[in-house]
Design a protein around this motif. Structure first.
Motif, PDB file in Angstrom:
ATOM      1  N   SER A 183       0.808  -1.228   0.000  1.00 61.18           N
ATOM      2  CA  SER A 183       0.000   0.000   0.000  1.00 61.18           C
ATOM      3  C   SER A 183       0.838   1.273   0.000  1.00 61.18           C
ATOM      4  N   GLY A 184       2.125   1.128   0.268  1.00 59.33           N
ATOM      5  CA  GLY A 184       2.984   2.302   0.286  1.00 59.33           C
ATOM      6  C   GLY A 184       3.289   2.809   1.683  1.00 59.33           C
ATOM      7  N   LEU A 185       2.672   2.223   2.704  1.00 60.86           N
ATOM      8  CA  LEU A 185       2.974   2.602   4.081  1.00 60.86           C
ATOM      9  C   LEU A 185       4.234   1.858   4.501  1.00 60.86           C
ATOM     10  N   SER A 186       5.259   2.603   4.857  1.00 61.51           N
ATOM     11  CA  SER A 186       6.549   1.967   5.153  1.00 61.51           C
ATOM     12  C   SER A 186       6.671   1.591   6.623  1.00 61.51           C
ATOM     13  N   ALA A 187       7.610   0.698   6.876  1.00 63.64           N
ATOM     14  CA  ALA A 187       7.918   0.308   8.252  1.00 63.64           C
ATOM     15  C   ALA A 187       8.390   1.527   9.043  1.00 63.64           C
ATOM     16  N   GLU A 188       9.123   2.426   8.396  1.00 65.13           N
ATOM     17  CA  GLU A 188       9.613   3.633   9.068  1.00 65.13           C
ATOM     18  C   GLU A 188       8.449   4.529   9.496  1.00 65.13           C
ATOM     19  N   GLU A 189       7.438   4.658   8.628  1.00 62.89           N
ATOM     20  CA  GLU A 189       6.275   5.477   8.977  1.00 62.89           C
ATOM     21  C   GLU A 189       5.517   4.874  10.159  1.00 62.89           C
ATOM     22  N   LEU A 190       5.346   3.560  10.152  1.00 59.91           N
ATOM     23  CA  LEU A 190       4.686   2.902  11.281  1.00 59.91           C
ATOM     24  C   LEU A 190       5.507   3.053  12.555  1.00 59.91           C
ATOM     25  N   THR A 191       6.814   2.948  12.442  1.00 58.35           N
ATOM     26  CA  THR A 191       7.688   3.104  13.605  1.00 58.35           C
ATOM     27  C   THR A 191       7.546   4.503  14.192  1.00 58.35           C
ATOM     28  N   ARG A 192       7.521   5.532  13.335  1.00 55.21           N
ATOM     29  CA  ARG A 192       7.349   6.911  13.824  1.00 55.21           C
ATOM     30  C   ARG A 192       5.985   7.087  14.487  1.00 55.21           C
ATOM     31  N   ALA A 193       4.941   6.512  13.891  1.00 54.61           N
ATOM     32  CA  ALA A 193       3.603   6.602  14.490  1.00 54.61           C
ATOM     33  C   ALA A 193       3.585   5.909  15.848  1.00 54.61           C
ATOM     34  N   ASN A 194       4.233   4.754  15.953  1.00 54.19           N
ATOM     35  CA  ASN A 194       4.295   4.022  17.219  1.00 54.19           C
ATOM     36  C   ASN A 194       5.055   4.825  18.279  1.00 54.19           C
ATOM     37  N   GLU A 195       6.137   5.480  17.875  1.00 53.86           N
ATOM     38  CA  GLU A 195       6.891   6.311  18.818  1.00 53.86           C
ATOM     39  C   GLU A 195       6.014   7.437  19.348  1.00 53.86           C
ATOM     40  N   THR A 196       5.239   8.050  18.477  1.00 58.03           N
ATOM     41  CA  THR A 196       4.337   9.123  18.897  1.00 58.03           C
ATOM     42  C   THR A 196       3.281   8.595  19.861  1.00 58.03           C
ATOM     43  N   MET A 197       2.709   7.435  19.552  1.00 64.68           N
ATOM     44  CA  MET A 197       1.694   6.862  20.445  1.00 64.68           C
ATOM     45  C   MET A 197       2.302   6.467  21.792  1.00 64.68           C
ATOM     46  N   ARG A 198       3.544   5.971  21.794  1.00 63.82           N
ATOM     47  CA  ARG A 198       4.195   5.634  23.065  1.00 63.82           C
ATOM     48  C   ARG A 198       4.438   6.890  23.907  1.00 63.82           C
ATOM     49  N   THR A 199       4.795   7.985  23.247  1.00 60.56           N
ATOM     50  CA  THR A 199       4.969   9.247  23.963  1.00 60.56           C
ATOM     51  C   THR A 199       3.648   9.685  24.584  1.00 60.56           C
ATOM     52  N   LEU A 200       2.574   9.566  23.841  1.00 59.69           N
ATOM     53  CA  LEU A 200       1.252   9.902  24.355  1.00 59.69           C
ATOM     54  C   LEU A 200       0.876   8.964  25.507  1.00 59.69           C
TER      55      LEU A 200
END
Length: 157
Positions: free
Chosen positions: A121-138
């Motif tokens: 779909s074009g969603l990269s592992a790096e993009e998911l990793t950044r999203a996960n980091e943001t959610m962990r911060t939250l």
């Protein structure tokens, strides 16, 4: 900052509901009517472990009473086995039965198909990793708010 924060709260909740709907559709596709999507997620999270309801609650961030009810239903329907602790007779340890292990494997296959589809779909592992980091911060922010009351309101609602 107020609107992006509120949008994040709504999005997290909506994503969780969508994911549960994906699980429900998979259970329907498999013809499984004796387990619901929330129970199947709990089952998946138990994996190969043997846990108490308290450990499961702490690990999966489920509400305790809901976990107890869902564990009871999964046991009644043959997905879990239960065994009283020899050290603490009040404590019951649960693990997946053969039926539970088979369903866990089917859910794992679903996740593999989804990972393949995400890859295309074009969603990269790096993009998911950044999203996960943001959610962990939250998550850390909310945890510290609970632990220390640092962000509690200054008055009644």
């Amino acid at each position: 900052m107020r609107q992006p924060y509120y949008d994040s709260i709504l999005l997290i909740e909506r994503l969780h509901r969508h994911f549960l709907e994906v699980l429900k559709i998979e259970l329907d596709r498999l013809g499984m009517q004796d387990i619901n999507n929330v129970q199947s997620l709990i089952l998946y999270n138990i994996g190969d472990d043997e846990l108490t309801v308290g450990e499961l609650t702490a690990r999966g961030y489920y509400l305790g009473s809901n976990v107890s009810y869902n564990v009871k239903k999964m046991h009644e329907n043959g997905y879990l086995t239960q065994e009283r602790s020899t050290h603490d007779r009040r404590s019951v340890r649960v693990r997946l039965s053969d039926k539970g292990l088979k369903l866990r494997d089917r859910i794992s296959e679903l996740f593999s198909r989804q990972v393949d589809a995400l890859d295309k779909s074009g969603l990269s592992a790096e993009e998911l990793t950044r999203a996960n980091e943001t959610m962990r911060t939250l998550e850390r922010f909310w945890t510290s708010s609970l632990s220390y009351g640092a962000y509690a309101s200054s008055g009644p609602l």
